[in-house]
Design a protein around this motif. Structure first.
Motif, mmCIF file in Angstrom:
data_model
loop_
_atom_site.group_PDB
_atom_site.id
_atom_site.type_symbol
_atom_site.label_atom_id
_atom_site.label_comp_id
_atom_site.label_asym_id
_atom_site.label_seq_id
_atom_site.Cartn_x
_atom_site.Cartn_y
_atom_site.Cartn_z
ATOM 1 N N CYS A 147 44.368 39.324 43.397
ATOM 2 C CA CYS A 147 42.835 38.595 42.943
ATOM 3 C C CYS A 147 41.897 39.541 43.384
ATOM 4 O O CYS A 147 41.697 39.906 44.463
ATOM 5 N N ASP A 148 40.547 39.661 42.780
ATOM 6 C CA ASP A 148 39.495 40.497 42.939
ATOM 7 C C ASP A 148 39.003 39.930 44.214
ATOM 8 O O ASP A 148 38.157 40.702 44.956
ATOM 9 N N PHE A 149 39.055 38.708 44.658
ATOM 10 C CA PHE A 149 38.381 37.948 45.859
ATOM 11 C C PHE A 149 39.513 37.640 47.026
ATOM 12 O O PHE A 149 39.233 37.147 47.880
ATOM 13 N N PHE A 150 40.710 38.438 46.855
ATOM 14 C CA PHE A 150 41.693 38.090 48.009
ATOM 15 C C PHE A 150 41.166 38.339 49.315
ATOM 16 O O PHE A 150 41.508 37.455 50.388
ATOM 17 N N ASP A 151 40.520 39.585 49.765
ATOM 18 C CA ASP A 151 40.328 39.763 50.916
ATOM 19 C C ASP A 151 39.170 38.977 51.230
ATOM 20 O O ASP A 151 39.122 38.688 52.722
ATOM 21 N N LYS A 174 36.569 43.887 40.206
ATOM 22 C CA LYS A 174 36.991 45.292 39.735
ATOM 23 C C LYS A 174 37.274 45.466 38.462
ATOM 24 O O LYS A 174 37.790 44.740 37.946
ATOM 25 N N GLY A 175 37.142 46.894 38.091
ATOM 26 C CA GLY A 175 37.683 47.093 36.718
ATOM 27 C C GLY A 175 39.018 47.271 36.742
ATOM 28 O O GLY A 175 39.655 47.487 37.577
ATOM 29 N N LYS A 196 34.192 54.563 31.466
ATOM 30 C CA LYS A 196 34.913 53.524 32.380
ATOM 31 C C LYS A 196 36.463 53.677 32.388
ATOM 32 O O LYS A 196 36.913 53.369 33.537
ATOM 33 N N LEU A 197 37.046 54.558 31.793
ATOM 34 C CA LEU A 197 38.391 55.004 32.102
ATOM 35 C C LEU A 197 38.562 55.981 33.246
ATOM 36 O O LEU A 197 39.300 55.861 34.276
ATOM 37 N N ASN A 237 40.207 55.859 38.198
ATOM 38 C CA ASN A 237 40.843 57.014 39.027
ATOM 39 C C ASN A 237 42.302 56.805 38.909
ATOM 40 O O ASN A 237 43.188 56.973 39.572
ATOM 41 N N MET A 238 42.866 57.230 37.355
ATOM 42 C CA MET A 238 44.147 56.904 37.206
ATOM 43 C C MET A 238 44.483 58.616 36.876
ATOM 44 O O MET A 238 43.806 59.257 36.440
ATOM 45 N N SER A 239 45.866 58.847 37.194
ATOM 46 C CA SER A 239 46.226 59.942 36.604
ATOM 47 C C SER A 239 46.431 60.264 35.036
ATOM 48 O O SER A 239 46.465 59.337 34.380
ATOM 49 N N LYS A 240 46.589 61.368 34.787
ATOM 50 C CA LYS A 240 46.695 61.893 33.264
ATOM 51 C C LYS A 240 47.907 61.201 32.860
ATOM 52 O O LYS A 240 47.855 60.745 31.660
ATOM 53 N N ASP A 241 48.956 60.955 33.529
ATOM 54 C CA ASP A 241 50.153 60.464 33.037
ATOM 55 C C ASP A 241 50.027 59.080 32.596
ATOM 56 O O ASP A 241 50.158 58.581 31.873
#
Length: 295
Positions: A282-286, A54-55, A107-108, A112-116
């Protein structure tokens, strides 16, 4: 990689001979070797099974900061003189950072981050770049005091940037952020946006591998290696052949393991707080299910 093997999910209690698979020796990197040392199962998922990762804002902004410092030295310094260089260079860096932030817009947006949230990381990252500029300006001022012109001082301080080194002998490669010559001595520097400005063991190994690669190509080790922690300052280590030998041992250990088996169950899990923490996992936790007692 030879591809997925049909016996990957056979429980480890079965005959080991049925669980063996063999892979061609792959080209390792400081990152992959440190992943192997941190958790062999994570190495398996990332470099053998090649599951997607994941990014994260930390990765993206790290790339933005690196790109800013790399491309800064290619900018025109026309109009910069001995009277305005402090303000001039800071303005150049700010403009370059804003340009690089825009280059990574897609990329940003994928995060899916908020503007804040984005505004917070924008400002924090810009402060890192400006912190680095203070170090650069101190060095620049010293060169001017030696009697160099603005143009010559800038040229002297311009490092070799983002240089790839590759060892066929040891099957390892690395991208070095900056290679500088200071008073006839070679310095290798890596830029890091880490929260903690500590040259921990994984960073020491990374720098040791860089020393090995430099030694193999040029016949000598660098005088110093270090990290510019973007939140703090430059920290350097004296190099020696013991570092090079340490790198060789760790590289050999990874190759010996990975060329001997492609079976997931030979890549044991190391359960630590790095598996899952308050704000992430971790990216592979699941897929790994590290809290499950079965290997």
């Amino acid at each position: 990689m030879v591809g997925k093997l049909f016996y990957e999910r056979i429980p480890p209690s079965l005959d080991d001979n049925l669980c063996k698979g063999y892979m061609a020796k792959r080209v390792e990197s400081p990152s992959s070797i440190n992943t192997f040392k941190q958790c062999k199962r994570k190495y398996y998922y990332q470099y053998i099974e090649k599951l997607p990762t994941k990014g994260s804002i930390h990765l993206v902004r790290g790339n933005i900061v690196h790109s800013t410092l790399e491309d800064f030295y290619d900018l025109s310094i026309e109009g910069i003189n001995s009277e305005n260089y402090m303000q001039g260079f800071k303005m150049m860096l700010q403009k370059e950072f804003v340009r690089q932030w825009g280059n990574y817009k897609e990329k940003l947006e994928e995060l899916n981050m908020s503007k804040d949230q984005l505004a917070f990381y924008f400002e924090e990252s810009l402060m890192m770049v400006l912190n680095w500029s203070d170090h650069f300006l101190d060095e620049f001022s010293l060169e001017l005091k030696k009697g160099l012109s603005v143009q010559d001082a800038f040229k002297v301080l311009t490092p070799i940037r983002e240089q790839e080194y590759h060892s066929e002998k040891h099957m390892v490669r690395g991208f070095i952020d900056a290679i500088q010559e200071r008073d006839g001595e070679i310095h290798i520097i890596d830029y890091k946006t880490n929260k903690r400005s500590e040259i921990k063991d994984s960073i020491q190994l990374q720098l040791a591998i860089y020393s090995l690669l430099y030694h193999e190509k040029h016949g000598k080790i660098p005088g110093k290696v270090g990290v510019f922690f973007m939140r703090d300052r430059l920290k350097m280590l004296e190099t020696n052949m013991a570092m090079v030998e340490r790198a060789k041992r760790d590289i050999i250990a990874v190759h010996q393991h990975t060329t001997n088996t492609a079976n997931k169950f030979d890549y044991h899990r190391t359960v630590t707080p790095l598996c899952k923490w308050k704000t992430g996992q971790c990216d592979f936790f699941d897929v790994c299910k590290p809290l499950n007692n079965w290997l």
